[in-house]
Design an enzyme around this catalytic site. Structure first.
Site, PDB file in Angstrom:
ATOM      1  N   TYR A 148       0.771  -1.195   0.077  1.00 24.73           N
ATOM      2  CA  TYR A 148       0.046  -0.145  -0.060  1.00 24.73           C
ATOM      3  C   TYR A 148       0.927   1.302  -0.078  1.00 24.73           C
ATOM      4  O   TYR A 148       1.503   1.458   0.967  1.00 24.73           O
ATOM      5  CB  TYR A 148      -0.868   0.057   1.302  1.00 24.73           C
ATOM      6  CG  TYR A 148      -2.021   0.997   1.304  1.00 24.73           C
ATOM      7  CD1 TYR A 148      -3.083   0.281   1.024  1.00 24.73           C
ATOM      8  CD2 TYR A 148      -2.152   2.247   1.369  1.00 24.73           C
ATOM      9  CE1 TYR A 148      -4.505   0.855   1.184  1.00 24.73           C
ATOM     10  CE2 TYR A 148      -3.262   3.013   1.435  1.00 24.73           C
ATOM     11  CZ  TYR A 148      -4.563   2.420   1.366  1.00 24.73           C
ATOM     12  OH  TYR A 148      -5.446   3.210   1.516  1.00 24.73           O
ATOM     13  N   TYR A 172      -1.479   4.335 -10.425  1.00 25.10           N
ATOM     14  CA  TYR A 172      -2.378   3.551 -11.142  1.00 25.10           C
ATOM     15  C   TYR A 172      -3.730   3.991 -10.830  1.00 25.10           C
ATOM     16  O   TYR A 172      -4.537   4.492 -11.551  1.00 25.10           O
ATOM     17  CB  TYR A 172      -2.149   2.105 -10.879  1.00 25.10           C
ATOM     18  CG  TYR A 172      -3.286   0.936 -10.677  1.00 25.10           C
ATOM     19  CD1 TYR A 172      -3.954   0.675 -11.862  1.00 25.10           C
ATOM     20  CD2 TYR A 172      -3.527   0.480  -9.307  1.00 25.10           C
ATOM     21  CE1 TYR A 172      -4.933  -0.339 -11.810  1.00 25.10           C
ATOM     22  CE2 TYR A 172      -4.645  -0.304  -9.373  1.00 25.10           C
ATOM     23  CZ  TYR A 172      -5.307  -0.797 -10.293  1.00 25.10           C
ATOM     24  OH  TYR A 172      -6.169  -1.713 -10.321  1.00 25.10           O
TER      25      TYR A 172
END
Lengths: 133, 387
Positions: B286, B334
Site C-alpha cells: 500500500y 495507477y
C-alpha cells in the site's frame, strides 16, 4: 476570514477546554496506576481506572516531529500558510498534536525545547500551542 | 465449530472503470467490479453467501446491508470492519476464516468510491467542519490532514535514520515505471528523481509526487474453498497466510512514528504461511505516500529499521530490479479511490496466476500484499501462492 475547525467540548474534555480558556494547561493523572495521559478520556488508557485527577502541567516539552504545511486542509487555514503542524512530547510523558508558533517555520527542529502559549481563537475557545522555549 | 478447517483460494478479481468516472455511482462501481470478479470464476451473484465491504463516505452507512440489498444478496456471513484502506486486505483473513470453518461457501469482497468526482473532479481541501466532536478535537483544530500526518512520520524517520527525500523519490519513480506498463494506470509518463524533488512541497518533507492519486474506482475479490475452486473456471490462488493489527487512530497517538502495525500483521502472516522473506517473489505494498512503503518494508522485516532508504535505492523495486513491488503502478500512479487495499489483493492474485502480460514478474509463485489504513494506523498482510 474562516475559522479553523474548533472543539465541541464533551463529558471527557470539558474541564480541559475550560482550563485552556483560563490560560491554564492541564493534564490527567491516574491515581490508581500513576500514569499521565493525553488526550483527556473518561478512563485511564493504561489501566481503565475511572479515578483520574486534573493536574496543572509544566507546559514544557520537546518537538517529537513536525511538518511545515503548505496546503490548507480546511478553509480556516488558507490565510495561515505555511503553518507548522507538530507532535510535542510533554515533560510529563504523553504526546500531543499542536502548532509551533512565534518563530520562523524553517527554524523548527526535532528535539527543540518548547513551551505552551494560549491562542484565544474565539471568545469561547482557546487552543494551547507551543513556541520555542 | 463442527466443520474441519478447509484451505481457501481466491477465484476471481476485477476492477471497475477507473480514473474519472463521473457518470457512475460508487455503488455501481462496486457492483460492476463484483460481477466481473464472479464472471472470472464462472460464479453468479446467487452463489455469494458471504459479503465483506465498507463505505466510509456519504450514504455508505451499514455498508454490507446496503450493498447486499443493492446487489440482491442475502449473506449468512457479513463483515463491515472499518479500519481504513487496509480493511479489504483484512477481509481476506476474515473471509478465509469464514470459509475454512464453513460459515460461508463463496465470499465477495467489494469496494467502490467516487473520490475524485465527489470533489468536482479536483483535489484539494474537502473538510468544511466547523466544530469537532470526539478525540479528533485534539488534532483537527491544529490543521491535521492525511498528508500532514504521513509527513510527521517521514520527518521523524529522516531525523532518526538519515533517510533522504531522494530515497523516498526512488519509490515514486520505480512505481511510475511499472505504471507505464499498465494500460489501466492513470499516470503513465515516466518520471525522474528530480521530477519528484522539484514537485511542490505539500507538507514537508513530502512533495506532490510523494503523494498518491485521487481517483474514482471499484474493485472486487471472490474467495471459496480450495476444493471448490479447483472445479471453477479460473486458476485458484491459495491464501497461505494472513495477519492484521492496529496501533492507534490519530497520528499523535502512534506509539512509534517509524514503525507500523505491519510488524505484527506481517509476522503473523509469515508464521501462518510457514514462509520467510526470501520466499516472496513479488510484493504489493500500500503506497498512499512514499513514506508508507518505506516504513512498511522495514516493519515487515524485509530490511532492518532505518535501512528502508538504502533498500529501495538504485531502482531496486522497479521493473528489472531484484525486489519487484507495486507492479500495477500502485496508489501513486495507477489508481487511488481513498482506500487502496483491494487493489493490492487484485494485483497480487494476477501476478501469482501469471496474468500480467508485459509487467508480469517472471515465474512469480508467491506474492505478499500489505494494506495500511487510517494514518499508519492499521495493517492487513496476506501471502498468496499458486495451487
Amino acid at each position: 476570514m474562516a475559522l479553523p475547525p474548533l472543539p465541541r467540548p464533551y463529558q471527557d474534555t470539558a474541564p480541559y477546554w475550560k482550563a485552556a480558556r483560563e490560560h491554564r494547561f492541564v493534564i490527567q493523572h491516574c491515581t490508581e496506576c500513576g500514569e499521565h495521559q493525553f488526550y483527556p478520556r473518561g478512563v485511564c488508557s493504561h489501566c481503565l481506572s475511572s479515578d483520574l485527577e486534573w493536574q496543572d502541567a509544566s507546559g514544557k516539552g520537546e518537538v517529537y516531529s513536525f511538518s511545515v504545511n503548505h496546503r490548507a486542509p480546511h478553509p480556516g487555514f488558507a490565510d495561515k500558510l505555511p503553518f507548522v503542524l507538530a507532535i510535542v512530547e510533554l515533560a510529563e510523558g504523553p504526546r500531543m498534536m499542536t502548532n509551533i508558533v512565534e518563530c520562523h517555520p524553517e527554524s523548527v527542529t526535532i528535539g527543540m525545547t518548547v513551551e505552551v502559549v494560549f491562542d484565544d481563537v474565539t471568545e469561547e475557545v482557546t487552543l494551547p500551542k507551543f513556541r520555542p522555549a | 465449530m463442527a466443520n474441519a478447517q478447509r484451505d481457501v483460494a481466491i477465484v476471481g478479481v476485477a476492477e471497475s472503470d477507473l480514473g474519472r468516472v463521473p457518470d457512475k455511482s460508487k455503488f455501481q462501481l462496486s457492483a460492476e467490479a463484483s460481477r466481473a470478479a464472479l464472471d472470472e470464476a464462472g460464479l453468479t451473484v446467487k452463489d455469494v453467501d458471504g459479503l465483506l465491504t465498507t463505505i466510509i463516505t456519504e450514504g455508505g452507512q451499514f455498508s454490507t446491508m446496503l450493498m447486499a440489498e443493492y446487489m440482491g444478496i442475502t449473506p449468512r456471513f457479513t463483515d463491515s470492519t472499518s479500519i481504513g484502506g487496509s480493511s479489504f486486505v483484512a477481509y481476506v483473513e476474515h473471509a478465509a476464516m469464514a470459509i475454512a470453518t464453513g460459515l460461508c461457501e463463496v465470499a465477495l469482497i467489494c469496494h467502490g468510491s467516487t473520490n475524485i468526482s465527489d470533489r468536482g473532479g479536483k483535489g484539494g481541501p474537502v473538510s468544511q467542519t466547523t466544530d469537532v466532536f470526539g478525540p479528533s478535537q485534539f488534532e483537527e483544530p491544529y490543521g491535521v490532514s492525511t498528508v500532514g500526518s504521513y509527513a510527521l512520520a517521514a520527518q521523524r524517520h529522516m531525523h532518526q535514520y538519515g533517510t533522504t527525500s531522494e530515497q523516498l523519490a526512488e519509490i515514486a519513480v520505480a512505481t511510475r515505471h511499472w505504471a507505464s506498463m499498465n494500460p489501466k494506470a492513470y499516470m503513465r509518463d515516466r518520471i525522474t528523481i528530480d521530477d519528484v524533488m522539484n514537485s511542490r512541497l505539500i507538507a514537508s518533507p513530502l512533495h506532490l509526487l510523494d503523494c498518491c492519486l485521487v481517483t474514482d474506482a471499484g474493485g472486487a475479490v471472490v474467495l471459496t474453498s480450495l476444493e471448490r475452486a479447483r472445479d471453477l473456471k479460473s486458476k485458484p490462488v491459495r491464501v497461505l497466510g494472513t495477519g492484521e493489527a492496529h496501533t492507534h487512530r490519530m497520528i499523535s497517538q502512534m506509539p512509534d512514528l517509524t514503525q507500523t502495525a505491519a510488524a505484527i500483521s506481517g509476522k503473523l502472516a509469515f508464521e501462518r504461511a510457514g514462509l520467510t522473506h526470501t520466499d516472496i517473489d513479488v510484493a504489493e505494498i500500500y503506497d498512499s505516500f512514499t513514506i508508507t512503503v518505506l516504513l512498511t518494508l522495514e516493519s515487515l522485516g524485509f530490511c532492518k529499521p532505518g535501512e528502508g532508504g538504502a533498500f529501495v535505492s538504485n531502482q531496486r523495486t522497479a521493473p528489472g530490479g531484484d525486489f519487484p513491488m507495486n507492479t500495477q503502478g500502485g496508489a501513486l500512479s495507477y489508481t487511488h479511490p481513498g482506500m487502496f487495499g483491494i487493489f493490492t489483493v487484485i494485483e497480487g492474485t494476477r501476478q501469482v496466476r501469471g496474468d500480467c502480460g508485459p509487467r508480469q514478474v517472471p515465474d512469480a509463485k508467491i506474492a505478499l500484499c500489505n494494506g495500511t489504513g487510517g494514518v499508519l494506523s492499521s495493517t492487513g498482510t496476506i501471502i498468496l501462492g499458486r495451487d
